[in-house]
Design an enzyme around this catalytic site. Structure first.
Site, mmCIF file in Angstrom:
data_model
loop_
_atom_site.group_PDB
_atom_site.id
_atom_site.type_symbol
_atom_site.label_atom_id
_atom_site.label_comp_id
_atom_site.label_asym_id
_atom_site.label_seq_id
_atom_site.Cartn_x
_atom_site.Cartn_y
_atom_site.Cartn_z
ATOM 1 N N ASP A 219 0.860 -1.198 0.000
ATOM 2 C CA ASP A 219 0.000 0.000 0.000
ATOM 3 C C ASP A 219 0.888 1.238 0.000
ATOM 4 O OD1 ASP A 219 -2.199 1.932 0.635
ATOM 5 O OD2 ASP A 219 -3.331 0.127 1.125
ATOM 6 N N GLY A 245 4.516 1.273 -1.707
ATOM 7 C CA GLY A 245 4.706 1.621 -3.111
ATOM 8 C C GLY A 245 3.434 2.240 -3.647
ATOM 9 N N ASP A 246 3.522 2.665 -4.901
ATOM 10 C CA ASP A 246 2.366 3.258 -5.577
ATOM 11 C C ASP A 246 2.009 2.309 -6.711
ATOM 12 O OD1 ASP A 246 0.782 4.642 -7.445
ATOM 13 O OD2 ASP A 246 1.588 6.578 -6.813
ATOM 14 N N PHE A 247 0.808 1.712 -6.655
ATOM 15 C CA PHE A 247 0.512 0.681 -7.657
ATOM 16 C C PHE A 247 0.316 1.240 -9.072
ATOM 17 C CE2 PHE A 247 -3.795 0.148 -5.200
ATOM 18 C CZ PHE A 247 -4.373 1.258 -5.798
ATOM 19 N N HIS A 265 -12.899 -0.554 -7.955
ATOM 20 C CA HIS A 265 -14.066 0.341 -8.030
ATOM 21 C C HIS A 265 -13.713 1.811 -7.740
ATOM 22 C CE1 HIS A 265 -15.642 0.227 -3.541
ATOM 23 N NE2 HIS A 265 -14.374 0.535 -3.617
HETATM 24 C C1 LIG Z 1 -10.909 1.319 -0.606
HETATM 25 S S1 LIG Z 1 -9.406 0.961 0.199
HETATM 26 C C2 LIG Z 1 -9.423 -0.799 0.210
HETATM 27 C C3 LIG Z 1 -8.581 -1.395 1.304
HETATM 28 C C4 LIG Z 1 -8.608 -2.923 1.379
HETATM 29 N N1 LIG Z 1 -8.011 -3.528 0.222
HETATM 30 C C5 LIG Z 1 -10.015 -3.435 1.568
HETATM 31 O O1 LIG Z 1 -10.450 -4.297 0.789
HETATM 32 O O2 LIG Z 1 -10.674 -3.042 2.527
HETATM 33 C C6 LIG Z 1 -8.224 1.353 -1.080
HETATM 34 C C7 LIG Z 1 -6.805 1.118 -0.671
HETATM 35 O O3 LIG Z 1 -5.965 1.412 -1.803
HETATM 36 C C8 LIG Z 1 -4.830 2.080 -1.334
HETATM 37 N N2 LIG Z 1 -4.261 2.880 -2.436
HETATM 38 C C9 LIG Z 1 -4.824 3.949 -3.035
HETATM 39 N N3 LIG Z 1 -4.030 4.420 -4.004
HETATM 40 C C10 LIG Z 1 -2.933 3.641 -4.012
HETATM 41 C C11 LIG Z 1 -1.752 3.615 -4.792
HETATM 42 N N4 LIG Z 1 -1.572 4.509 -5.767
HETATM 43 N N5 LIG Z 1 -0.835 2.652 -4.537
HETATM 44 C C12 LIG Z 1 -1.027 1.746 -3.552
HETATM 45 N N6 LIG Z 1 -2.147 1.695 -2.769
HETATM 46 C C13 LIG Z 1 -3.085 2.634 -3.007
HETATM 47 C C14 LIG Z 1 -5.357 2.950 -0.217
HETATM 48 O O4 LIG Z 1 -4.334 3.398 0.644
HETATM 49 C C15 LIG Z 1 -6.344 2.000 0.459
HETATM 50 O O5 LIG Z 1 -5.740 1.214 1.460
#
Ligand SMILES: C[S@@+](CC[C@H](N)C(=O)[O-])C[C@H]1O[C@@H](n2cnc3c(N)ncnc32)[C@H](O)[C@@H]1O
Length: 356
Positions: A219, A245-247, A265
């Site tokens: 994350d 990291g940044d996905f 989503h």
């Molecule tokens: C809606 S939450 C979902 C969290 C978890 N996977 C769940 O099912 O409850 C979205 C997650 O994506 C992560 N996220 C958002 N942008 C991101 C990025 N560019 N790189 C990595 N993680 C990211 C956020 O920090 C957050 O934890």
């Protein structure tokens, strides 16, 4: 007159009209706000310690005498509390599900999502009409300068909001995470990565249920310490790691199974495809990409929670929308996956799985 006598008597075939459903849904915010206030007052945590009289609840929560009995009895009628007796001396206790899921001192607490609903979403949803007309988010992003980051930047700039958001996310997904960790056939695999894994809850469930699996919760950097703390609390640091990291910019950690829970989503189709391709690149042949969301039925008429979640993405994100299994199938095939399947998990949540 002639046509009337030729048709079958109307009263014999038509069900009498009933306004019950319309009023229940249309005035649903009454019930919703009553439950959200109870969660915020920690009423269920209080009653989990021991049943209490109405008067004892009133004084513990600091409620005004005017409406506290209506508040408590509304919660009885909604199935959240039980009551013996009537009036100020009546004894109140938690109903079974409320005791299990809404007592903050139990690990099964899922009230984080309801706390977030009370503090953020309840008010933001008041502007749903505006969102539908403009297509713009109605949360913290609404008053931010145009182009100034996404929904995560807005929440993550406040450490308390970050903690609350991550707890809320894992709360709403916990039932599905537990089901997936038990139901999915991990026997061919040894490594698992949860991309956008939040506080690490899915990795922890997989590690708890599958002794052969090594897991990485990936994350944004701001999230790593939160995941690290939870992993340490579970004493699973030898098999569960938190990575940053940044996905959108970085490759995902190479793994046999890559999951994304409530990630796709948040983004539009183009962005979804970028993320699905990232997963494809990090998987070996035969590896599985698993998406755990409120996947909408292909006819878009049954999974009301999934469709309402998609409206919530209008409120919360710039481009996001929920999707059907057919959409998932189309996008994953476009990314190169060879086969997909659908696994029911918990309530409106399922896993859409694509194999490389
Ligand atoms: C809606 S939450 C979902 C969290 C978890 N996977 C769940 O099912 O409850 C979205 C997650 O994506 C992560 N996220 C958002 N942008 C991101 C990025 N560019 N790189 C990595 N993680 C990211 C956020 O920090 C957050 O934890």
């Amino acid at each position: 007159m002639e046509t009337l006598t030729q048709t079958a008597p109307v009263h014999a075939t038509v069900k009498p009209h009933n306004p019950e459903h319309i009023l229940k849904i249309g005035m649903g915010f009454w019930a919703s706000k009553t439950v959200l206030a109870a969660v915020d007052f920690k009423l269920f945590t209080l009653l989990a310690k021991k049943p209490l009289s109405a008067e004892a609840v009133r004084s513990s929560l600091g409620l005004h005498p005017r409406a506290y009995l209506d508040f408590l009895d509304a919660l009885v009628s909604l199935g959240f509390l039980q009551r013996e007796g009537l009036g100020a001396d009546a004894i109140y206790s938690n109903a079974s599900d409320a005791d299990f899921f809404l007592d903050k001192s139990k690990p099964s607490y899922l009230g984080g999502i309801l706390e977030m609903a009370n503090h953020r979403l309840y008010r933001f949803w008041a502007d749903l009409d505006e969102g539908l007309k403009t297509g713009f988010p109605q949360n913290e992003l609404k008053n931010a300068a145009a182009g100034s980051g996404n929904q995560f930047d807005a929440i993550y700039s406040n450490p308390e909001a970050l903690q609350g958001f991550l707890q809320a996310m894992s709360g709403i997904q916990m039932g599905a995470f537990m089901a997936f960790a038990k139901q999915f056939d991990f026997s061919r695999y040894v490594s698992f990565c949860d991309a956008g894994g939040g506080n690490g809850s899915l990795c922890l469930q997989v590690a708890l249920n599958q002794a052969n699996m090594r897991c990485t919760s990936f994350d944004l950097p701001a999230v790593e310490p939160v995941a690290q703390a939870l992993i340490s609390r579970f004493n699973l640091s030898s098999r569960v790691k938190a990575a940053s990291g940044d996905f959108f910019k970085d490759p995902l950690p190479k793994s046999d199974v890559i999951a994304m829970g409530n990630i796709l989503h948040d983004w539009n189709d183009e962005e979804k495809l970028v993320l699905i391709k990232k997963a494809f690149e990090a998987l070996p042949k035969g590896g599985a990409f698993v998406c755990i969301e409120n996947i909408i039925d292909n006819d878009r008429s049954v999974n009301a929670f999934g469709l309402l979640m998609s409206l919530n993405m209008l409120i919360e994100t710039k481009t996001g929308a929920d999707f059907t299994f057919n959409d998932f199938d189309r996008l994953t095939h476009q990314a190169g996956f060879s086969r997909t399947e659908w696994m029911n998990l918990a309530g409106p949540t399922s896993a859409a799985i694509a194999y490389k």
